[in-house]
Motif scaffolding. Sequence first.
Motif, PDB file in Angstrom:
ATOM      1  N   VAL A 354       0.836  -1.202   0.000  1.00  0.00           N
ATOM      2  CA  VAL A 354       0.000   0.000   0.000  1.00  0.00           C
ATOM      3  C   VAL A 354       0.872   1.254   0.000  1.00  0.00           C
ATOM      4  O   VAL A 354       0.639   2.206  -0.748  1.00  0.00           O
ATOM      5  CB  VAL A 354      -0.948   0.007   1.216  1.00  0.00           C
ATOM      6  CG1 VAL A 354      -1.626   1.375   1.370  1.00  0.00           C
ATOM      7  CG2 VAL A 354      -1.999  -1.082   1.074  1.00  0.00           C
ATOM      8  N   GLY A 355       1.901   1.251   0.853  1.00  0.00           N
ATOM      9  CA  GLY A 355       2.782   2.406   0.943  1.00  0.00           C
ATOM     10  C   GLY A 355       3.529   2.674  -0.350  1.00  0.00           C
ATOM     11  O   GLY A 355       3.628   3.831  -0.799  1.00  0.00           O
ATOM     12  N   VAL A 356       4.039   1.617  -0.984  1.00  0.00           N
ATOM     13  CA  VAL A 356       4.772   1.769  -2.242  1.00  0.00           C
ATOM     14  C   VAL A 356       3.831   2.275  -3.341  1.00  0.00           C
ATOM     15  O   VAL A 356       4.196   3.141  -4.135  1.00  0.00           O
ATOM     16  CB  VAL A 356       5.417   0.435  -2.656  1.00  0.00           C
ATOM     17  CG1 VAL A 356       5.996   0.527  -4.066  1.00  0.00           C
ATOM     18  CG2 VAL A 356       6.515   0.053  -1.670  1.00  0.00           C
ATOM     19  N   THR A 357       2.610   1.747  -3.367  1.00  0.00           N
ATOM     20  CA  THR A 357       1.635   2.156  -4.378  1.00  0.00           C
ATOM     21  C   THR A 357       1.333   3.648  -4.306  1.00  0.00           C
ATOM     22  O   THR A 357       1.390   4.367  -5.310  1.00  0.00           O
ATOM     23  CB  THR A 357       0.324   1.363  -4.202  1.00  0.00           C
ATOM     24  OG1 THR A 357       0.567  -0.017  -4.496  1.00  0.00           O
ATOM     25  CG2 THR A 357      -0.768   1.896  -5.121  1.00  0.00           C
ATOM     26  N   VAL A 358       1.009   4.125  -3.106  1.00  0.00           N
ATOM     27  CA  VAL A 358       0.634   5.534  -2.975  1.00  0.00           C
ATOM     28  C   VAL A 358       1.839   6.440  -3.189  1.00  0.00           C
ATOM     29  O   VAL A 358       1.708   7.555  -3.728  1.00  0.00           O
ATOM     30  CB  VAL A 358      -0.032   5.792  -1.601  1.00  0.00           C
ATOM     31  CG1 VAL A 358       0.966   5.685  -0.473  1.00  0.00           C
ATOM     32  CG2 VAL A 358      -0.717   7.159  -1.577  1.00  0.00           C
ATOM     33  N   LEU A 359       3.033   5.981  -2.825  1.00  0.00           N
ATOM     34  CA  LEU A 359       4.234   6.793  -3.041  1.00  0.00           C
ATOM     35  C   LEU A 359       4.530   6.950  -4.531  1.00  0.00           C
ATOM     36  O   LEU A 359       4.798   8.066  -5.009  1.00  0.00           O
ATOM     37  CB  LEU A 359       5.425   6.155  -2.324  1.00  0.00           C
ATOM     38  CG  LEU A 359       6.764   6.885  -2.478  1.00  0.00           C
ATOM     39  CD1 LEU A 359       6.680   8.295  -1.904  1.00  0.00           C
ATOM     40  CD2 LEU A 359       7.889   6.101  -1.785  1.00  0.00           C
ATOM     41  N   LEU A 360       4.479   5.849  -5.290  1.00  0.00           N
ATOM     42  CA  LEU A 360       4.754   5.919  -6.724  1.00  0.00           C
ATOM     43  C   LEU A 360       3.695   6.756  -7.449  1.00  0.00           C
ATOM     44  O   LEU A 360       4.018   7.554  -8.332  1.00  0.00           O
ATOM     45  CB  LEU A 360       4.801   4.508  -7.318  1.00  0.00           C
ATOM     46  CG  LEU A 360       6.023   3.672  -6.939  1.00  0.00           C
ATOM     47  CD1 LEU A 360       5.870   2.237  -7.437  1.00  0.00           C
ATOM     48  CD2 LEU A 360       7.299   4.283  -7.507  1.00  0.00           C
ATOM     49  N   ALA A 361       2.421   6.559  -7.075  1.00  0.00           N
ATOM     50  CA  ALA A 361       1.360   7.351  -7.697  1.00  0.00           C
ATOM     51  C   ALA A 361       1.542   8.833  -7.393  1.00  0.00           C
ATOM     52  O   ALA A 361       1.305   9.699  -8.252  1.00  0.00           O
ATOM     53  CB  ALA A 361      -0.004   6.869  -7.207  1.00  0.00           C
ATOM     54  N   SER A 362       1.983   9.145  -6.180  1.00  0.00           N
ATOM     55  CA  SER A 362       2.208  10.543  -5.796  1.00  0.00           C
ATOM     56  C   SER A 362       3.345  11.156  -6.604  1.00  0.00           C
ATOM     57  O   SER A 362       3.250  12.293  -7.080  1.00  0.00           O
ATOM     58  CB  SER A 362       2.521  10.631  -4.300  1.00  0.00           C
ATOM     59  OG  SER A 362       1.433  10.177  -3.526  1.00  0.00           O
ATOM     60  N   LEU A 363       4.442  10.404  -6.764  1.00  0.00           N
ATOM     61  CA  LEU A 363       5.570  10.908  -7.549  1.00  0.00           C
ATOM     62  C   LEU A 363       5.170  11.147  -9.004  1.00  0.00           C
ATOM     63  O   LEU A 363       5.567  12.154  -9.609  1.00  0.00           O
ATOM     64  CB  LEU A 363       6.733   9.910  -7.478  1.00  0.00           C
ATOM     65  CG  LEU A 363       7.425   9.780  -6.118  1.00  0.00           C
ATOM     66  CD1 LEU A 363       8.459   8.648  -6.150  1.00  0.00           C
ATOM     67  CD2 LEU A 363       8.098  11.095  -5.732  1.00  0.00           C
ATOM     68  N   LEU A 364       4.375  10.231  -9.552  1.00  0.00           N
ATOM     69  CA  LEU A 364       3.923  10.395 -10.934  1.00  0.00           C
ATOM     70  C   LEU A 364       3.004  11.613 -11.068  1.00  0.00           C
ATOM     71  O   LEU A 364       3.077  12.359 -12.052  1.00  0.00           O
ATOM     72  CB  LEU A 364       3.193   9.134 -11.401  1.00  0.00           C
ATOM     73  CG  LEU A 364       2.737   9.118 -12.862  1.00  0.00           C
ATOM     74  CD1 LEU A 364       3.927   9.268 -13.808  1.00  0.00           C
ATOM     75  CD2 LEU A 364       1.980   7.830 -13.163  1.00  0.00           C
ATOM     76  N   THR A 365       2.160  11.820 -10.074  1.00  0.00           N
ATOM     77  CA  THR A 365       1.274  12.981 -10.079  1.00  0.00           C
ATOM     78  C   THR A 365       2.072  14.279 -10.071  1.00  0.00           C
ATOM     79  O   THR A 365       1.811  15.200 -10.848  1.00  0.00           O
ATOM     80  CB  THR A 365       0.335  12.939  -8.857  1.00  0.00           C
ATOM     81  OG1 THR A 365      -0.433  11.737  -8.888  1.00  0.00           O
ATOM     82  CG2 THR A 365      -0.599  14.146  -8.850  1.00  0.00           C
ATOM     83  N   VAL A 366       3.059  14.357  -9.181  1.00  0.00           N
ATOM     84  CA  VAL A 366       3.898  15.549  -9.102  1.00  0.00           C
ATOM     85  C   VAL A 366       4.644  15.775 -10.414  1.00  0.00           C
ATOM     86  O   VAL A 366       4.723  16.905 -10.920  1.00  0.00           O
ATOM     87  CB  VAL A 366       4.902  15.431  -7.933  1.00  0.00           C
ATOM     88  CG1 VAL A 366       5.908  16.579  -7.966  1.00  0.00           C
ATOM     89  CG2 VAL A 366       4.163  15.406  -6.598  1.00  0.00           C
ATOM     90  N   TYR A 367       5.170  14.693 -11.000  1.00  0.00           N
ATOM     91  CA  TYR A 367       5.905  14.812 -12.268  1.00  0.00           C
ATOM     92  C   TYR A 367       5.017  15.376 -13.374  1.00  0.00           C
ATOM     93  O   TYR A 367       5.437  16.267 -14.135  1.00  0.00           O
ATOM     94  CB  TYR A 367       6.446  13.442 -12.690  1.00  0.00           C
ATOM     95  CG  TYR A 367       6.975  13.425 -14.101  1.00  0.00           C
ATOM     96  CD1 TYR A 367       8.218  13.973 -14.410  1.00  0.00           C
ATOM     97  CD2 TYR A 367       6.216  12.877 -15.136  1.00  0.00           C
ATOM     98  CE1 TYR A 367       8.696  13.973 -15.713  1.00  0.00           C
ATOM     99  CE2 TYR A 367       6.681  12.875 -16.442  1.00  0.00           C
ATOM    100  CZ  TYR A 367       7.926  13.424 -16.724  1.00  0.00           C
ATOM    101  OH  TYR A 367       8.383  13.424 -18.015  1.00  0.00           O
ATOM    102  N   ASN A 368       3.785  14.875 -13.475  1.00  0.00           N
ATOM    103  CA  ASN A 368       2.899  15.323 -14.543  1.00  0.00           C
ATOM    104  C   ASN A 368       2.469  16.773 -14.361  1.00  0.00           C
ATOM    105  O   ASN A 368       2.362  17.516 -15.338  1.00  0.00           O
ATOM    106  CB  ASN A 368       1.676  14.401 -14.632  1.00  0.00           C
ATOM    107  CG  ASN A 368       1.948  13.169 -15.469  1.00  0.00           C
ATOM    108  OD1 ASN A 368       1.879  13.197 -16.683  1.00  0.00           O
ATOM    109  ND2 ASN A 368       2.294  12.083 -14.797  1.00  0.00           N
ATOM    110  N   TYR A 369       2.239  17.189 -13.128  1.00  0.00           N
ATOM    111  CA  TYR A 369       1.905  18.595 -12.911  1.00  0.00           C
ATOM    112  C   TYR A 369       3.126  19.486 -13.152  1.00  0.00           C
ATOM    113  O   TYR A 369       3.010  20.594 -13.677  1.00  0.00           O
ATOM    114  CB  TYR A 369       1.363  18.808 -11.494  1.00  0.00           C
ATOM    115  CG  TYR A 369      -0.110  18.532 -11.369  1.00  0.00           C
ATOM    116  CD1 TYR A 369      -1.053  19.425 -11.878  1.00  0.00           C
ATOM    117  CD2 TYR A 369      -0.583  17.388 -10.744  1.00  0.00           C
ATOM    118  CE1 TYR A 369      -2.411  19.182 -11.765  1.00  0.00           C
ATOM    119  CE2 TYR A 369      -1.946  17.132 -10.621  1.00  0.00           C
ATOM    120  CZ  TYR A 369      -2.852  18.028 -11.139  1.00  0.00           C
ATOM    121  OH  TYR A 369      -4.199  17.779 -11.035  1.00  0.00           O
TER     122      TYR A 369
END
Length: 473
Positions: A354-369
């Motif tokens: 769960v922790g790895v999933t939300v961390l990777l999704a967060s990094l991808l979100t920041v990258y796209n913005y």
Amino acid sequence: MHVTGTVPPPAPAPQDTPGGPAHPDGTPDGTGRRTRRFGLPVATALVMGNIIGGGIFLLPASIAPYGTISLLAFGVLTVGAIALALVFGRLAERDPRTGGPYVYAREAFGDFAGFLAAWAYWITTWVSNAALAVAAVGYLDVLIPVNEHRWTACLAALVIQWLPALANYAGTRYVGAVQVVSTVLKLVPLLLVAVGGLFAFDADNLGPFQASGESAMGAVSAAAAILLFSYLGVESAAVSAGEVRDPRRTVGRATVIGTAGAAVVYLLGTLAVFGTVAHDRLVESGAPFSDAVNGMFGGAWGGWAVALAALVSMTGCLNGWTLLSAQTSYAAAKDGLFPAPLARKRRGVPTVGVGVTVLLASLLTVYNYASGTARVFETLVLVTTFTATVPYLLATAAQLFHLVSGQRDRVDRGRLVRDLVVASVAAAFSLWLVAGAGYQAVYQGVLFLFGGVLVYAVMAARGQRTANRAADR
């Protein structure tokens, strides 16, 4: 209810198998304790809740540039999704372990195929989480202005991702409760729009039949590639089969019922939005369902209510997708194909996953913005289109393998032809989606996939070294 055509083998004895729980009535969660299992209502809600997430609320605007021909893509996509649902239902009857496509591909073709299925599906889940969070921000902006500055929008997307992750840490009991509540709450306004839109329908709002300038087949394929995101989740019950009561029977029923129910809501809802929001406005809309309700009832109160329902829907969908992502990496880690920490469970939930999933999704979100991409949602959706077809195609190939390999004890010859047709339709559907995703999405997806090959090489080498040491003792 029989959903495809192989006869399941006898139920195994209670044990904690490498791929996850195998006993159909529940097994320990990895800590020696028994956990609460999902029944048919919760399993169906998991399927419908994960399918009906951010997709239904934002995708009408995403496919509007192709014209009303995109409604044909919805029809074709529904047929393919039902075929996949039937395939997953039977595969779960044969092997009711946590992991879904990963388990089926590995059992049929070996470790490498299993790894590719798990890796591609895992990528799909956390990239989908990032896309859902971006979609949710569009509706949050209706209630609270957050899109005026991209970093405010980015922060909002991160908060929306982390809240469901915290709910997952509370345990599978609470995950199921959140899924049922969010599914019920979002169906009410969706059905309101779907039914109410038929009375407020204005054909002049539909716009051109074909607006993209592409060929008819090209437009349908391109629209379907975006729309696939709205059907991701058809495999939800199969992936979490180890947490479902009587999975050999329940998974197939929940998958077919959930997929069919979601398809009806999708088709009616999208048609209602097309007929109540002018085409030129819909193309630019960040909250098409809110615009549709405002157009039907006037004022802004209806749009606010739908925006709130959309946020509840997407939060519930993120809740389910976070669990599925963690369950996939958990199953692969138990077999030594993913890093060992991902196999840790607490209260029935793979906490590290769960922790790895939300961390990777967060990094991808920041990258796209940060990159300033104009249409972040569509970019993320097309990447998931390619990565999702990899486990879908491998799972379908596993079903074809079992049907054609002549395992008489596992094949019902009376339904063999029907099941071969269903599996073939599912396979052709998966290949068609790859073609429709476009070169850029396939290019980015292949980079993600090939990165996994290097991970597999390292994990396989570590496993071989451990085996050599054991042999030398």
